[in-house]
Scaffold this active site. Structure first.
Site, PDB file in Angstrom:
ATOM      1  N   ASN A   9       0.866  -1.181   0.000  1.00  0.00           N
ATOM      2  CA  ASN A   9       0.000   0.000   0.000  1.00  0.00           C
ATOM      3  C   ASN A   9       0.901   1.229   0.000  1.00  0.00           C
ATOM      4  O   ASN A   9       1.472   1.586   1.026  1.00  0.00           O
ATOM      5  CB  ASN A   9      -0.887  -0.043   1.254  1.00  0.00           C
ATOM      6  CG  ASN A   9      -1.720   1.223   1.426  1.00  0.00           C
ATOM      7  OD1 ASN A   9      -1.771   2.064   0.531  1.00  0.00           O
ATOM      8  ND2 ASN A   9      -2.359   1.362   2.575  1.00  0.00           N
ATOM      9  N   LYS A  11       0.172   4.278  -0.331  1.00  0.00           N
ATOM     10  CA  LYS A  11      -0.447   5.482   0.243  1.00  0.00           C
ATOM     11  C   LYS A  11      -0.173   6.698  -0.668  1.00  0.00           C
ATOM     12  O   LYS A  11      -0.070   6.536  -1.884  1.00  0.00           O
ATOM     13  CB  LYS A  11       0.026   5.697   1.685  1.00  0.00           C
ATOM     14  CG  LYS A  11      -0.219   4.431   2.542  1.00  0.00           C
ATOM     15  CD  LYS A  11      -0.094   4.644   4.003  1.00  0.00           C
ATOM     16  CE  LYS A  11      -0.332   3.316   4.724  1.00  0.00           C
ATOM     17  NZ  LYS A  11      -0.288   3.414   6.166  1.00  0.00           N
ATOM     18  N   HIS A  95      -9.629   1.053   4.947  1.00  0.00           N
ATOM     19  CA  HIS A  95      -8.361   1.238   5.670  1.00  0.00           C
ATOM     20  C   HIS A  95      -8.613   2.181   6.851  1.00  0.00           C
ATOM     21  O   HIS A  95      -9.425   3.109   6.742  1.00  0.00           O
ATOM     22  CB  HIS A  95      -7.318   1.828   4.714  1.00  0.00           C
ATOM     23  CG  HIS A  95      -5.947   1.847   5.305  1.00  0.00           C
ATOM     24  ND1 HIS A  95      -5.567   2.794   6.222  1.00  0.00           N
ATOM     25  CD2 HIS A  95      -4.882   1.015   5.146  1.00  0.00           C
ATOM     26  CE1 HIS A  95      -4.303   2.540   6.596  1.00  0.00           C
ATOM     27  NE2 HIS A  95      -3.880   1.469   5.953  1.00  0.00           N
ATOM     28  N   GLU A  97      -7.044   4.618   7.942  1.00  0.00           N
ATOM     29  CA  GLU A  97      -6.853   6.041   7.618  1.00  0.00           C
ATOM     30  C   GLU A  97      -8.108   6.608   6.958  1.00  0.00           C
ATOM     31  O   GLU A  97      -8.475   7.767   7.176  1.00  0.00           O
ATOM     32  CB  GLU A  97      -5.602   6.211   6.731  1.00  0.00           C
ATOM     33  CG  GLU A  97      -4.329   6.019   7.550  1.00  0.00           C
ATOM     34  CD  GLU A  97      -3.137   5.492   6.777  1.00  0.00           C
ATOM     35  OE1 GLU A  97      -3.108   5.567   5.544  1.00  0.00           O
ATOM     36  OE2 GLU A  97      -2.196   4.994   7.445  1.00  0.00           O
ATOM     37  N   GLU A 167      -5.649  -5.066  10.705  1.00  0.00           N
ATOM     38  CA  GLU A 167      -4.639  -4.034  10.914  1.00  0.00           C
ATOM     39  C   GLU A 167      -4.937  -3.279  12.205  1.00  0.00           C
ATOM     40  O   GLU A 167      -5.748  -2.340  12.214  1.00  0.00           O
ATOM     41  CB  GLU A 167      -4.650  -3.036   9.754  1.00  0.00           C
ATOM     42  CG  GLU A 167      -4.295  -3.646   8.416  1.00  0.00           C
ATOM     43  CD  GLU A 167      -3.694  -2.601   7.490  1.00  0.00           C
ATOM     44  OE1 GLU A 167      -2.559  -2.789   7.065  1.00  0.00           O
ATOM     45  OE2 GLU A 167      -4.358  -1.591   7.230  1.00  0.00           O
ATOM     46  N   GLY A 173       2.132   2.217  10.861  1.00  0.00           N
ATOM     47  CA  GLY A 173       3.087   3.320  10.734  1.00  0.00           C
ATOM     48  C   GLY A 173       3.763   3.706  12.034  1.00  0.00           C
ATOM     49  O   GLY A 173       4.426   4.739  12.117  1.00  0.00           O
ATOM     50  N   SER A 211       3.160  -2.185  10.536  1.00  0.00           N
ATOM     51  CA  SER A 211       4.609  -2.225  10.787  1.00  0.00           C
ATOM     52  C   SER A 211       5.245  -3.580  10.480  1.00  0.00           C
ATOM     53  O   SER A 211       6.141  -4.019  11.186  1.00  0.00           O
ATOM     54  CB  SER A 211       4.917  -1.786  12.227  1.00  0.00           C
ATOM     55  OG  SER A 211       4.506  -0.443  12.420  1.00  0.00           O
TER      56      SER A 211
HETATM   57  P1  PGA Z   1       2.602   0.205   7.813  1.00  0.00           P
HETATM   58  O1  PGA Z   1       1.155   0.424   7.158  1.00  0.00           O
HETATM   59  O2  PGA Z   1       3.144  -1.084   7.232  1.00  0.00           O
HETATM   60  O3  PGA Z   1       3.388   1.409   7.407  1.00  0.00           O
HETATM   61  O4  PGA Z   1       2.401   0.115   9.275  1.00  0.00           O
HETATM   62  C1  PGA Z   1       0.278  -0.641   6.968  1.00  0.00           C
HETATM   63  C2  PGA Z   1      -0.987  -0.128   6.323  1.00  0.00           C
HETATM   64  O5  PGA Z   1      -1.353   1.015   6.568  1.00  0.00           O
HETATM   65  O6  PGA Z   1      -1.632  -0.858   5.549  1.00  0.00           O
END
Ligand code: PGA
Length: 249
Positions: A9, A11, A95, A97, A167, A173, A211
């Site tokens: 992803n 982003k 997601h 976010e 997640e 993140g 992460s």
């Molecule tokens: P990350 O993000 O691996 O940077 O923690 C995962 C995601 O948002 O799908």
């Protein structure tokens, strides 16, 4: 046996040149995968360029979001059929976010999942609890509610075609990964929820995200109900992402 699936992803990162370079490295380093499916999800505006670059590669294309409506006067939105038309096989839905920053609720996530399936896209439906929810013991209840909203919109043939990504919001993140045991506990719970609505829950891939890095991927992917990963930050580094995909193999 379920095949492993690793999704990058990207982003809202990168530009034409940087993403082309990233894909070029990935094409070469991932050409020999056999038990793992891999996809990358660039920002919408780079989908067409990525599609061109991925011709003849094992890497599939996905999008990060879609509109729940099929077409019409929805300025700025992108439909499932458009994504399909641009070569996408997957689309990330719900997601955290999108849920937190763009106020997507369970009903909208369910509608987007249905829209994706209608256009023959595989939705990667994200679920996960916040730190506060984990600390107050609400994790499984939150996951159940998020899943129930999606399952209520779909028949069992459709549920069979989705991918679920667990997640934990606190792990995204943040550099704080769920331990393999914490992740497996929730994955097994998700599998049990699937058993309630499906004759064959064993075939639905359940990915872990939050992460994931090359150095923790192997132990996470070794858990019985973890079928791969949804990778954010580490998917922008070709070497790191390739190592995660190889850990899935
Ligand atoms: P990350 O993000 O691996 O940077 O923690 C995962 C995601 O948002 O799908």
């Amino acid at each position: 046996m379920r095949r492993k699936l690793v999704i990058g992803n990207w982003k809202m990162h990168g530009d034409h040149a940087a993403l082309a370079q990233l894909l070029d490295s990935l094409r070469h380093s991932l050409s020999a995968l056999s038990n793992t499916d891999v996809a990358v999800c660039p920002p919408f505006v780079y989908l067409a360029a990525a599609r061109q670059q991925l011709i003849g590669s094992v890497i599939a294309l996905g999008a990060q979001n879609l509109c729940a409506e099929a077409k019409g006067a929805f300025t700025g939105e992108i439909s499932a059929a458009m994504l399909r038309d641009c070569g996408c096989r997957y689309v990330i839905v719900g997601h955290s976010e999108r849920r937190q920053l763009f106020h997507e609720n369970d009903a909208l996530v369910a509608a987007k999942t249905a829209a994706a399936l209608q256009a023959n896209l595989t939705p990667i439906v994200c679920v996960g609890e916040t730190l506060q929810q984990r600390e107050t013991g609400a994790t499984l209840g939150v996951i159940e509610a998020q899943l129930t909203a999606v399952f209520a919109r779909l028949d069992s043939a459709d549920i069979q075609r989705i991918v679920i990504a667990y997640e934990p919001v606190w792990a995204i993140g943040s550099g704080k990964t769920a331990t393999p045991a914490q992740a497996q506990e929730v994955h097994a719970f998700i599998r049990r929820q699937l058993t309630i609505v499906l004759p064959d829950a064993a075939t639905v891939p359940i990915l872990y995200g939050g992460s994931v890095k090359a150095d923790n991927a192997t132990t996470l992917f070794a858990q019985p109900d973890i079928d791969g990963g949804l990778i954010g930050g580490a998917s922008l580094n070709a070497e790191e992402f390739a190592a995660i995909c190889k850990a899935a193999e």
